[in-house]
Write a protein that holds these residues in place. Structure first.
Motif: not given
Length: 151
Positions: A4-24, A110-113
């Motif tokens: 469930c934790h892995e699924i929650a981490l993916r929920r709402g994740r999107y990719s956009a060229s040029g978007q700044l991301y902070h990942i851990t 973990h990611d933060h756009a």
């Protein structure tokens, strides 16, 4: 099987060229693999390869003994999950002689756009100050495994 934790981490994740991301992302079972300089250099080399291949533009990062914080802009045509999967897969393969069989990285990340109103340099300072907050060094400059484009 995904947790469930892995699924929650993916929920709402999107990719956009040029978007700044902070990942851990963390090592499997938080093993301090990057206390070993050879392992740390290998992982940093794989990070730089992604930058050199223009899959991302690296802005700041710190490689802690058992995890990585990384701030980057996603490259044209790249996906966030694809970039992280490539990084973790290739670095794990390179680390295998030192770590032996079994997983190197924890599943997921973990990611933060970043939003337009967020202070990118403040986030970069937070990232590179991790070793100081963890008590590993007395000054940020004394820790060897970090970089930021503002230097």
């Amino acid at each position: 099987m995904r947790t469930c934790h892995e699924i929650a981490l993916r929920r709402g994740r999107y990719s956009a060229s040029g978007q700044l991301y902070h990942i851990t992302t963390c090592t499997h079972e938080r093993r301090p693999l990057f206390a070993n300089a050879t392992c740390a250099r290998l992982v940093i080399g794989h990070m730089r390869n992604l930058h050199d291949d223009r899959r991302l533009s690296s802005l700041a990062w710190v490689l802690m003994p058992d995890h990585l914080h990384w701030l980057f802009a996603l490259g044209e045509g790249a996906t966030l999950s694809g970039v992280v999967k490539r990084f973790k897969g290739r670095s794990a393969a390179g680390l295998r002689p030192a770590t032996g069989p079994g997983p190197v990285w924890q599943r997921g990340f973990h990611d933060h756009a970043l939003r337009h109103d967020e202070d990118v340099q403040a986030i970069a300072r937070y990232i590179v100050a991790n070793p100081l907050r963890a008590g590993l060094v007395g000054r940020v400059g004394d820790y060897p495994w970090w970089d930021a484009v503002w230097l």
